[in-house]
Design a protein around this motif. Sequence first.
Motif, PDB file in Angstrom:
ATOM      1  N   LEU A   1      -7.164   4.616   7.733  1.00 45.51           N
ATOM      2  CA  LEU A   1      -7.715   4.817   6.399  1.00 45.51           C
ATOM      3  C   LEU A   1      -8.508   3.633   5.859  1.00 45.51           C
ATOM      4  O   LEU A   1      -9.117   3.724   4.799  1.00 45.51           O
ATOM      5  N   GLY A   2      -8.467   2.503   6.536  1.00 50.79           N
ATOM      6  CA  GLY A   2      -9.187   1.338   6.042  1.00 50.79           C
ATOM      7  C   GLY A   2      -8.585   0.768   4.772  1.00 50.79           C
ATOM      8  O   GLY A   2      -9.294   0.308   3.887  1.00 50.79           O
ATOM      9  N   LEU A   3      -7.254   0.820   4.675  1.00 48.23           N
ATOM     10  CA  LEU A   3      -6.557   0.292   3.504  1.00 48.23           C
ATOM     11  C   LEU A   3      -5.653  -0.866   3.893  1.00 48.23           C
ATOM     12  O   LEU A   3      -5.139  -0.913   5.012  1.00 48.23           O
ATOM     13  N   VAL A   4      -5.463  -1.765   2.949  1.00 45.29           N
ATOM     14  CA  VAL A   4      -4.504  -2.856   3.084  1.00 45.29           C
ATOM     15  C   VAL A   4      -3.474  -2.665   1.984  1.00 45.29           C
ATOM     16  O   VAL A   4      -3.830  -2.405   0.835  1.00 45.29           O
ATOM     17  N   ALA A   5      -2.203  -2.789   2.326  1.00 49.09           N
ATOM     18  CA  ALA A   5      -1.131  -2.753   1.337  1.00 49.09           C
ATOM     19  C   ALA A   5      -0.493  -4.133   1.291  1.00 49.09           C
ATOM     20  O   ALA A   5      -0.279  -4.756   2.339  1.00 49.09           O
ATOM     21  N   THR A   6      -0.211  -4.613   0.083  1.00 42.42           N
ATOM     22  CA  THR A   6       0.427  -5.920  -0.074  1.00 42.42           C
ATOM     23  C   THR A   6       1.681  -5.773  -0.913  1.00 42.42           C
ATOM     24  O   THR A   6       1.759  -4.929  -1.801  1.00 42.42           O
ATOM     25  N   GLY A   7       2.660  -6.622  -0.626  1.00 37.35           N
ATOM     26  CA  GLY A   7       3.894  -6.677  -1.393  1.00 37.35           C
ATOM     27  C   GLY A   7       4.078  -8.080  -1.925  1.00 37.35           C
ATOM     28  O   GLY A   7       3.666  -9.052  -1.299  1.00 37.35           O
ATOM     29  N   SER A   8       4.736  -8.183  -3.081  1.00 36.85           N
ATOM     30  CA  SER A   8       4.824  -9.466  -3.756  1.00 36.85           C
ATOM     31  C   SER A   8       6.193  -9.686  -4.374  1.00 36.85           C
ATOM     32  O   SER A   8       6.964  -8.748  -4.577  1.00 36.85           O
TER      33      SER A   8
END
Length: 83
Positions: A62-69
């Motif tokens: 999908l060309g997505l980046v997911a980030t967690g913080s």
Amino acid sequence: FTITGHDNWVRSVSFQPNGKYLVSASEDKSVRMWDLQQQRCLRTVSGAHEHFITCLAVHPGLGLVATGSVDQAVATWVAAPTV
């Protein structure tokens, strides 16, 4: 080679499936996309979270980046080299 640009510890990195780019997340609250051939930063998302980023994942299709913080949030970003 080594690429530099974050202002704090780098917590997570991931290659995009095409192998041309690397995405990194840092305690400086930014996400960066790096061109591996040119060895330079193509895009920076500053202030991506309220607190430092601890992890990231790139979706291969999908060309997505997911980030967690540490701010207890998950965010998604379009993994495009330019805005």
